[in-house]
Design a protein around this motif. Structure first.
Motif, PDB file in Angstrom:
ATOM      1  N   LEU A 425     -15.681  11.839  -0.021  1.00  0.00           N
ATOM      2  CA  LEU A 425     -16.673  11.183   0.839  1.00  0.00           C
ATOM      3  C   LEU A 425     -17.959  11.991   0.900  1.00  0.00           C
ATOM      4  CD1 LEU A 425     -14.524   9.825   3.762  1.00  0.00           C
ATOM      5  CD2 LEU A 425     -15.573   8.581   1.902  1.00  0.00           C
ATOM      6  N   PRO A 441     -37.053   1.885  -2.435  1.00  0.00           N
ATOM      7  CA  PRO A 441     -38.384   2.358  -2.064  1.00  0.00           C
ATOM      8  C   PRO A 441     -38.265   3.501  -1.068  1.00  0.00           C
ATOM      9  CG  PRO A 441     -37.915   0.253  -1.070  1.00  0.00           C
ATOM     10  CD  PRO A 441     -36.822   0.506  -2.033  1.00  0.00           C
ATOM     11  N   SER A 446     -42.133   1.973   4.308  1.00  0.00           N
ATOM     12  CA  SER A 446     -41.627   1.123   3.251  1.00  0.00           C
ATOM     13  C   SER A 446     -41.823  -0.358   3.570  1.00  0.00           C
ATOM     14  CB  SER A 446     -40.155   1.395   3.007  1.00  0.00           C
ATOM     15  OG  SER A 446     -39.470   1.293   4.215  1.00  0.00           O
ATOM     16  N   GLN A 456     -44.416  -7.328  -9.322  1.00  0.00           N
ATOM     17  CA  GLN A 456     -43.724  -6.289 -10.064  1.00  0.00           C
ATOM     18  C   GLN A 456     -44.754  -5.451 -10.796  1.00  0.00           C
ATOM     19  OE1 GLN A 456     -40.270  -6.142 -11.753  1.00  0.00           O
ATOM     20  NE2 GLN A 456     -39.236  -7.244 -10.147  1.00  0.00           N
TER      21      GLN A 456
ATOM     22  N   LYS D 113     -37.498 -10.429  -5.334  1.00  0.00           N
ATOM     23  CA  LYS D 113     -37.591  -9.494  -6.457  1.00  0.00           C
ATOM     24  C   LYS D 113     -36.192  -9.210  -6.978  1.00  0.00           C
ATOM     25  CE  LYS D 113     -39.223  -7.059  -3.404  1.00  0.00           C
ATOM     26  NZ  LYS D 113     -39.127  -5.789  -2.794  1.00  0.00           N
ATOM     27  N   HIS D 114     -36.132  -8.515  -8.073  1.00  0.00           N
ATOM     28  CA  HIS D 114     -34.867  -8.042  -8.636  1.00  0.00           C
ATOM     29  C   HIS D 114     -33.851  -9.163  -8.777  1.00  0.00           C
ATOM     30  CE1 HIS D 114     -36.549  -4.156  -7.858  1.00  0.00           C
ATOM     31  NE2 HIS D 114     -36.539  -4.361  -6.566  1.00  0.00           N
ATOM     32  N   ILE D 150     -18.376  -1.283  -4.511  1.00  0.00           N
ATOM     33  CA  ILE D 150     -19.574  -0.752  -5.149  1.00  0.00           C
ATOM     34  C   ILE D 150     -20.492  -1.868  -5.613  1.00  0.00           C
ATOM     35  CG2 ILE D 150     -20.376   0.493  -7.175  1.00  0.00           C
ATOM     36  CD1 ILE D 150     -19.462   2.172  -4.838  1.00  0.00           C
ATOM     37  N   TYR D 153     -22.728  -3.307  -2.983  1.00  0.00           N
ATOM     38  CA  TYR D 153     -23.792  -2.479  -2.401  1.00  0.00           C
ATOM     39  C   TYR D 153     -25.193  -2.912  -2.830  1.00  0.00           C
ATOM     40  CZ  TYR D 153     -26.625   1.643  -1.502  1.00  0.00           C
ATOM     41  OH  TYR D 153     -27.619   2.479  -1.105  1.00  0.00           O
ATOM     42  N   ILE D 157     -28.297  -4.084  -0.090  1.00  0.00           N
ATOM     43  CA  ILE D 157     -29.609  -3.454   0.047  1.00  0.00           C
ATOM     44  C   ILE D 157     -30.670  -4.248  -0.695  1.00  0.00           C
ATOM     45  CG2 ILE D 157     -28.837  -1.095   0.413  1.00  0.00           C
ATOM     46  CD1 ILE D 157     -29.764  -1.183  -2.847  1.00  0.00           C
ATOM     47  N   LYS D 159     -32.871  -6.469  -0.210  1.00  0.00           N
ATOM     48  CA  LYS D 159     -34.254  -6.622   0.261  1.00  0.00           C
ATOM     49  C   LYS D 159     -35.019  -5.319   0.271  1.00  0.00           C
ATOM     50  CE  LYS D 159     -33.646 -10.649   3.199  1.00  0.00           C
ATOM     51  NZ  LYS D 159     -33.466 -11.051   4.596  1.00  0.00           N
ATOM     52  N   GLN D 160     -34.293  -4.200   0.253  1.00  0.00           N
ATOM     53  CA  GLN D 160     -34.901  -2.875   0.198  1.00  0.00           C
ATOM     54  C   GLN D 160     -35.807  -2.588   1.386  1.00  0.00           C
ATOM     55  OE1 GLN D 160     -36.576  -2.122  -3.643  1.00  0.00           O
ATOM     56  NE2 GLN D 160     -34.603  -2.273  -4.610  1.00  0.00           N
ATOM     57  N   THR D 161     -35.581  -3.252   2.462  1.00  0.00           N
ATOM     58  CA  THR D 161     -36.292  -2.892   3.685  1.00  0.00           C
ATOM     59  C   THR D 161     -35.530  -1.745   4.346  1.00  0.00           C
ATOM     60  OG1 THR D 161     -34.982  -4.492   4.876  1.00  0.00           O
ATOM     61  CG2 THR D 161     -37.119  -5.238   4.084  1.00  0.00           C
ATOM     62  N   PRO D 162     -36.153  -1.036   5.265  1.00  0.00           N
ATOM     63  CA  PRO D 162     -35.430   0.040   5.950  1.00  0.00           C
ATOM     64  C   PRO D 162     -34.136  -0.444   6.582  1.00  0.00           C
ATOM     65  CG  PRO D 162     -37.752   0.159   6.435  1.00  0.00           C
ATOM     66  CD  PRO D 162     -37.555  -1.090   5.646  1.00  0.00           C
ATOM     67  N   ILE D 165     -31.567  -0.856   3.891  1.00  0.00           N
ATOM     68  CA  ILE D 165     -31.056   0.419   3.389  1.00  0.00           C
ATOM     69  C   ILE D 165     -30.099   1.034   4.394  1.00  0.00           C
ATOM     70  CG2 ILE D 165     -31.747   2.744   2.779  1.00  0.00           C
ATOM     71  CD1 ILE D 165     -34.295   1.480   1.606  1.00  0.00           C
ATOM     72  N   ARG D 169     -26.128   1.860   3.899  1.00  0.00           N
ATOM     73  CA  ARG D 169     -25.449   3.119   4.205  1.00  0.00           C
ATOM     74  C   ARG D 169     -24.236   2.896   5.093  1.00  0.00           C
ATOM     75  NH1 ARG D 169     -30.373   7.082   5.660  1.00  0.00           N
ATOM     76  NH2 ARG D 169     -31.222   7.246   3.571  1.00  0.00           N
ATOM     77  N   LEU D 172     -21.490   1.368   3.126  1.00  0.00           N
ATOM     78  CA  LEU D 172     -20.776   2.323   2.279  1.00  0.00           C
ATOM     79  C   LEU D 172     -19.940   3.270   3.111  1.00  0.00           C
ATOM     80  CD1 LEU D 172     -23.113   3.403  -0.590  1.00  0.00           C
ATOM     81  CD2 LEU D 172     -21.094   1.987  -0.676  1.00  0.00           C
ATOM     82  N   LEU D 176     -16.223   3.015   1.997  1.00  0.00           N
ATOM     83  CA  LEU D 176     -15.728   4.134   1.189  1.00  0.00           C
ATOM     84  C   LEU D 176     -14.677   4.912   1.951  1.00  0.00           C
ATOM     85  CD1 LEU D 176     -18.844   5.517  -0.673  1.00  0.00           C
ATOM     86  CD2 LEU D 176     -16.987   4.139  -1.549  1.00  0.00           C
TER      87      LEU D 176
END
Lengths: 502, 97, 123, 500, 146
Positions: A425, A441, A446, A456, D113-114, D150, D153, D157, D159-162, D165, D169, D172, D176
């Motif tokens: 862990l 990011p 952010s 992009q 995106k992505h 995995i 995960y 995340i 959207k990748q906003t705080p 993220i 975490r 996980l 995990l």
């Protein structure tokens, strides 16, 4: 001819070519790298054939100069030795392919001594692996150690200091080992491992024999950076040049672990020793502490290579833990982890090397999302290796930890089981820290970053050249293959290594 | 660090004392490494060397015969160690030509 | 403790003391050169130990001497530790050489060989 | 009917691999969205067809089995399409088709995106889910379970906003840790019993263990699978993970991931420990109380949430515990009810999430308090929403009623009035937190949504299809996919009795 | 060594002495068969003679005797003689360093071993001499490199 001289072939190949490099290199410095590469390339089939022969027909012994042991020196290629020889040759081959560019960037005018020393280091490793004589092992240990000190010393500005510390502590380690052999020699009159294995049960109660064992184990512990004797390692690995640390980190400590296995399980009888001095238990407990310590320290590092170095301390702890459990499953896990960790660490250090070549640093705090677009393949390798370090299936790391856990349960060592799992862990925390940095990011501000990111942005690729990328990917892909093949390895190879005393 | 060193030293010293309590006396001709046969019945190398060195290599200096013949591989390693040291000094110190 | 025991073992104690001195030098001295000196003391005392265990009372150097008649191991001291130590001496020399090379390299970069000063300058 | 016979077949493996194989295809067609989406849909269709082809033999208790290489001495990587596995695989792969269509509308509507990463991870997730479904032993199960962890995960995340993220975490950290506990439990089981093979009715070797060992083992297993099953207090990751895009929430947090969790609970209860062992040590009581309190607490928490997706998440937490409750009852009807609820909750919750996503894409609203009058603007969407929420509250004829009915029967069979009352109260609570949304949407007046209409057909059609499926399954539970027959068979196998 | 410290007595003495030291070194190498001595000791003496010249007459002129750049190649050559002897016996059908496979006719088995020992002692002495000189040269090199 190849058949008859099997145990000698790999170390001798490395040795001869290491000697050829300065001879030819004085006129043609450019020949150094091709010669080194030729040596590792030639040694892989030899090592593979050796492993094949040993598995098919049992251990092969070779008496040097025709003098039968214990009069002469004997080389013994048994499953453990031949297996690790193959690991050393394969990993070093991949690292060496990668190293060409790194070395030509980091120290272009030192190719001759550099590659010669690399081969000497490997010759030392393979000599250690194949010898059947305690003192001969010491000689090869010194060859590899000296080459290691030298290789560590060319890196960043601090590297000579790290190398000096490594030298002092390494000398303490080899000195202890030598003194330990002395004590055992006085009481037994023999230096041959097989011979000693027969003599030692009669004299195990003698104080010098037990002290000798303790001294040897301490010395080896220093060489393999077993917690709490690890303090030379982080500096040495992080300040050495990338090519060097990719070679030393996966292999150096593993060879130390091999010596520990050889001495503790094959020369001595672990069960008998345990009744007198609880060496295996002490190793196991120290290793358990090392797993936690190494992981926590890795968590605190801000530089990738340094983090990897501390993570090595933790991973060596896993190996020590498996050995200290002194049961077949733990042993299996430890050997498998030697293999897996060699691949994982090599892959990770290669990624760190790629970063240093292309980005110029490997500070975790300075990494950002662009890296995942600039170096997508290197970063993918990083992720796979990280998953393996954490121990997630189907990567190789899961399976070695699986056997270690099984070993812990077999011995009812619940604390060890908890430590192994907790270590995984902690690994997850410090690797995901890096992965997050690279793929997501940057946290600060952010929200507007995300908004601006709607378009992009075109990022030019900064992926490393193929000669560096291919080894990285092969190692990372190897982790998946090794994971799936782990049972095959355990049944066909590692099963044969389990020492009779367990 | 210094305290840890001292503890390590004390432990090391104690270990040495403990070991020396079981060592054969200095120059004891009956020490296990001087015998003809080991406890397990295998030949002890040293006695074999003394008996056979001259016959095997036509040289009365047993140490030389052991060094270069019986344990010649060690000596090869030792030569390589020297060479390694030379290469290391080259690597660390020599300026580019 | 019997006199005989002390007489037979005092050499080991002296060697042990030397080993401790060497190890102390390596671990506790703050001057890097002194560490190297400590290392030499340490390695030399190991060599001494080996040489000591090779000795045999009423025996001579391991060079066959026709004057001693038929070859009997009791007549010659144990040649093996001597051989081993020839190797160990060379290793010790080589390590010392590498150590000095490193020291020179350190001194060129940092201008000091004192560990505390060095640590300060490395920051 | 109770004895499972197996026959070798590569279909289970193919069913898993087909979506994994689409990952590289999706990857290389990153620059051609239409081709990329085609691969997704192709994989989804093929996968569902493969799973469906396994159904007939599963219905007669013949399980297709793929025995691959050994992964640990004595343990093969084995895939077996037993009735339970097929049951779960059908749900997951069937709903993936709907979700794929919906996703295309959703990510394009929001210009996410992505997108490549999104579809690739999605395909990988589905592979892992089927692997979980078809795993024939614990080790295989855990391997796919971790792959699922995995591969989810990147979606959490996405959207990748705080917040995303942080949610990642948290996700996980929970999963995990749970995985680690599961590995330990599994290793202990292997050492103590010598086998990891799933066995209907439980591993017989467990009888030789001491009570303490069994209890500790069970606790570890429950904690290991309970995180994904969101049993309180291990549920905290689920509301947080609502930061993910809505289709992800819809499929993964209503179907794949969380259902893998309850699937795991069922496997552990029925195929590792077995009803006999559990009731002997009173362990099912523990589960009952955990599940019961989770149901009530989650329903209460759902009340206090203003964010629509989070309210749905708490509702999911509650409904997952229905399934756990069904497993813990250890009575035929209880098991059938629990199993049916896996399917039924999946169809209904996916509708709700689809609706939430449609609202978000069109009106950019996430809060319930802002939804006044949206029913007029998006009648189809909100109509489906109303239908599904009634179903979750247990109103006939939607399928939620069927499973709750069986759960109630099971409670009576087990003689537990407390459970029955929990079911009733939670039904009311369910109604209590869903009806106001519908009420606001249709009966409160607001001018806000005058300018918008329904979302794109990519989204509305799957949504209505899913809602229709819910209604049809409520009327004819055994139609189409024979969920009912499968559930009966599974219950019979687990309880080792024949159920008429 | 700065040239100002050169002293004619030193230079003359050392130049006179050097051949004798080298002769003695050869004696030590070859006498290793019969008494204390051998390749290492002899090699060290050879190195000493060269280093003495380095110290007294200065690096430039003593390089006429032994060039700086020769250090590692000659060291490798010495080790190569050793390893090559072993390789030769190996190629001729024996084991590594099994000297009685050396291709010398008319020699008894023991004499062959004796010859083999001599060969490798020469290799060792070359290696030791060259490397010791090389280490000295590298250490004495002025600051630089970094």
């Amino acid at each position: 001819m190849i058949e008859a001289n099997l145990p000698l072939l790999v170390p001798l190949t490395f040795l001869i070519l290491a000697l050829l490099i300065p001879l030819i290199g004085v006129r043609v410095p450019g020949a150094a790298y091709p010669l080194a590469l030729a040596a590792v390339l030639a040694s892989i089939p030899m090592a593979g054939f050796g492993l094949f022969r040993v598995i098919e027909g049992g251990p092969v012994t070779y008496t040097l100069g025709g003098w039968e042991a214990p009069v002469g020196i004997e080389l013994v290629l048994d499953p453990l030795a031949s297996f690790l020889t193959l690991v050393v040759t394969v990993v070093s081959c991949l690292v060496l392919i990668h190293a060409r560019h790194v070395a030509s960037v980091e120290h272009p005018d030192k190719r001759v001594p550099y590659y010669s020393l690399v081969l000497l280091l490997l010759a030392g490793f393979c000599g250690i692996l194949s010898t059947g004589d305690l003192f001969n092992l010491y000689v090869f240990l010194e060859i590899s150690s000296l080459a290691g000190y030298g290789l560590v010393a060319i890196g960043d500005k601090r590297s000579p200091v790290a190398a000096y510390r490594y030298l002092i502590l390494g000398s303490v380690g080899t000195g202890f080992y030598l003194l330990g052999i002395g004590f055992i020699y006085v009481m037994s009159g023999s230096l041959n491992m097989a011979d000693l294995a027969r003599i030692l049960p009669h004299i195990l109660d003698q104080p010098p024999v037990l002290s000798g064992l303790i001294l040897m184990v301490t010395g080896i512990g220093l060489k393999m950076a077993l917690f709490p004797l690890h303090f030379w390692l982080p500096d040495a690995y992080s300040s050495a040049s990338s090519a060097t640390s990719a070679l030393l980190a996966p292999l150096g400590t593993k060879v130390g672990a091999y010596i520990l296995i050889r001495v503790l399980f094959f020369v001595f009888d672990p069960a008998e020793v345990e009744q007198r001095v609880p060496i295996a238990s002490v190793i196991a407990w120290l290793s358990a502490a090392g797993v936690l310590y190494g992981s926590l320290m890795a968590l605190a590092q801000q530089e990738l290579k340094r983090m990897l170095a501390y993570s090595s301390v933790a991973q060596i702890g896993y190996i020590g833990l498996g050995l200290g459990m002194a049961n077949p499953l733990g042993f299996t896990g430890a050997v498998l982890h030697i293999l897996n960790h060699a691949f994982m660490k090599a892959a990770l250090f290669l990624v760190a090397g790629n970063l240093r070549v292309k980005v110029g640093h490997s500070n975790i705090a300075d990494m950002d999302q662009r890296l995942s677009r600039q170096m997508p393949w290197s970063m993918a390798a990083l992720v796979v290796a990280a998953l393996s370090m954490i121990g997630l299936p189907p990567t190789a790391g899961f399976f070695s930890k699986w056997y270690l856990v099984l070993g812990g349960i077999q011995g009812s060592d619940w604390v060890f089981v908890a430590v192994i799992l907790l270590g995984g862990l902690l690994n997850a925390i410090y690797f995901f820290r890096v992965v997050e940095r690279v793929y997501l990011p940057f946290r600060k501000g952010s929200s507007d970053h995300a908004a601006a990111d709607g378009v992009q942005e075109v990022v030019e690729s900064r992926e490393v050249r193929l000669s560096m990328l291919a080894p990285t990917l092969v190692l990372a892909g190897g982790l998946l293959v090794l994971g799936l093949a782990s049972s095959f390895l355990v049944n066909r190879v590692i099963q044969l290594m389990i020492p009779p005393g367990l | 660090m210094r305290k840890i060193s001292l503890i390590a030293l004390v432990l090391f010293g104690a270990l040495l004392l403990y070991a020396s309590s079981g060592l054969p006396g200095h120059g004891d001709p009956d020490g296990p490494s001087h015998r003809e046969r080991s406890r397990a019945g295998s030949p002890v190398a040293a006695a074999h060397y003394i008996r056979h060195a001259q016959g095997d290599a036509a040289s009365p200096n047993i140490v030389t015969v052991v060094l270069a013949d019986y344990r010649g591989f060690d000596t090869l390693g030792e030569t390589v160690v020297v060479l390694t040291a030379g290469l290391v000094c080259y690597l660390i110190l020599r300026r580019s030509p | 403790m019997e006199i005989e025991f002390i007489a037979g073992h005092n050499l080991y104690w002296i060697i042990s003391l030397l080993l401790l001195v060497g190890l102390y030098g390596m671990l506790a001295k703050r001057n890097l050169v002194k560490k190297l000196v400590g290392m030499n003391i340490f390695q030399t005392s190991i060599i001494l130990f080996y040489v000591a265990i090779a000795s045999k009372k009423k025996a001579t150097v391991p060079v066959i001497d026709a004057a001693l008649g038929s070859v009997d191991p009791a007549h010659y001291i144990n040649p093996l530790p001597h051989t081993l130590m020839l190797t160990a001496i060379v290793v010790s020399v080589a390590t010392t050489g590498v150590g000095f090379a490193l020291l020179i390299s350190i001194f060129r970069r940092y201008g000091t060989l004192d560990e505390d000063t060095l640590l300060k300058r490395m920051r | 009917m109770n004895d499972l016979s197996t026959y070798p077949s590569a279909v289970p493996l193919l069913a898993i691999l087909v979506s994994a194989a689409s990952v590289p295809l999706i990857g290389i067609s990153a620059r051609r969205p239409n081709l990329r989406e085609f691969w997704t849909l192709l994989a989804a269709g093929a996968k569902f067809a493969l799973v469906l082809s396994l159904l007939p033999s599963a219905l007669v208790s013949r399980a297709a089995e793929t025995r691959l290489f050994q992964i640990s001495p004595g343990i093969d990587l084995t895939l077996r399409a037993d009735p339970f596995g097929v049951f779960f695989a059908l749900i997951a792969s069937g709903l993936w088709i709907l979700t794929s269509f919906y996703s295309i509308g959703y990510v394009r509507g929001l210009k996410e995106k992505h997108q490549t990463r999104y579809f690739a991870s999605f395909a990988l997730c589905l592979s892992a889910t089927l692997g979980v479904a078809f795993a024939a032993n614990l080790l295989t199960f855990v391997i796919f379970f971790e792959i699922l962890t995995i591969s989810t995960y990147p979606l959490v995340i996405h959207k990748q906003t705080p917040e995303a993220i942080a949610a990642g975490r948290k996700y996980l950290a929970f999963t995990l840790t749970a995985g680690v506990v599961l590995v330990a439990a599994m290793a202990a089981t292997l050492q103590l019993t010598g086998t990891l093979e799933f066995q209907a009715g439980g591993l017989s070797a467990l009888e030789d263990l001491s009570p303490v060992e069994v209890k500790i083992l069970f606790g570890m297993f429950l904690a290991g699978v309970g995180v994904k099953a969101a049993i309180m207090p291990l549920h905290a990751w689920l509301p947080a993970a609502m930061a993910a895009p809505t289709p992800v929430s819809a499929l993964l947090h209503a179907v794949a991931v969380v259902k893998s969790g309850v699937f795991g609970v069922f496997r552990v209860v029925g195929f590792v420990f077995g009803p006999e062992t559990l009731s002997r040590y009173g362990l099912n009581e523990v589960m009952l109380w955990l599940a019961g309190s989770t149901i009530l607490l989650a329903s209460c928490l759902a009340f206090s949430e203003d964010n629509l997706k989070r309210r749905l998440a708490y509702s999911t937490v509650g409904h997952l515990s229905y399934v756990v409750l069904g497993a813990a009852l250890l009575s035929p009807s209880g098991l059938i009810g629990g199993l049916l609820h896996i399917a039924n909750h999946a169809t209904m919750k996916i509708v709700l999430f689809f609706c939430a996503g449609a609202i978000y894409v069109n009106a950019h609203k996430e809060k319930i308090s802002e939804l006044d009058g949206i029913g007029r603007a998006m009648p189809w969407t909100m109509g489906a929403f109303a239908l599904a929420s009634l179903g979750l509250a247990g109103v006939p004829p939607v399928n939620g009623f069927v499973s709750k009915w069986y759960l109630g029967l099971g409670a009576l069979e087990a003689g537990s009035v407390a459970v029955l009352s929990i079911l009733l109260i939670s039904g009311l609570l369910n109604a209590g937190y869903f009806v106001p949304i519908v009420y606001r949407a249709f009966f409160k007046q607001s001018e806000k949504f005058r300018s918008i209409g329904e979302a794109s057909a990519w989204m509305v059609v799957p949504l209505i299809l899913a809602a229709g499926l819910s209604a049809l399954l409520g009327l004819m539970p055994d139609r189409f996919f024979h969920f009912f027959t499968l559930a009966q068979q599974i219950a019979a196998q687990v309880l080792e009795v024949s159920i008429p | 060594m700065t040239s100002s410290s050169r002293n004619p007595i030193l230079i003359t003495a050392s130049r006179l002495l050097a051949p004798f030291i080298q002769l003695f070194a050869l004696y030590v190498i070859f006498h290793g068969h019969f008494g204390p001595g051998g390749g290492f000791q002899g090699g060290a003496l050879l190195a000493a003679s060269i280093l003495m010249l380095r110290l007294s007459v200065g690096a430039e002129r003593s390089e006429l005797k032994f060039r700086k750049s020769w250090g590692t190649p000659v060291g490798a050559l010495g080790a190569m003689i050793f390893a090559g002897t072993g390789l030769l016996t190996l190629l001729l059908g024996g084991r590594f360093l099994e000297y009685h496979f050396l291709p010398l006719p008319d020699l008894s088995r023991a004499e062959l071993h004796s010859t083999g020992i001599l060969l490798i002692e020469v290799g060792v002495s070359l290696a030791v001499m060259a490397v010791l000189v090389a280490i000295y040269d590298d250490i004495m090199e002025g600051p630089g490199g970094d």
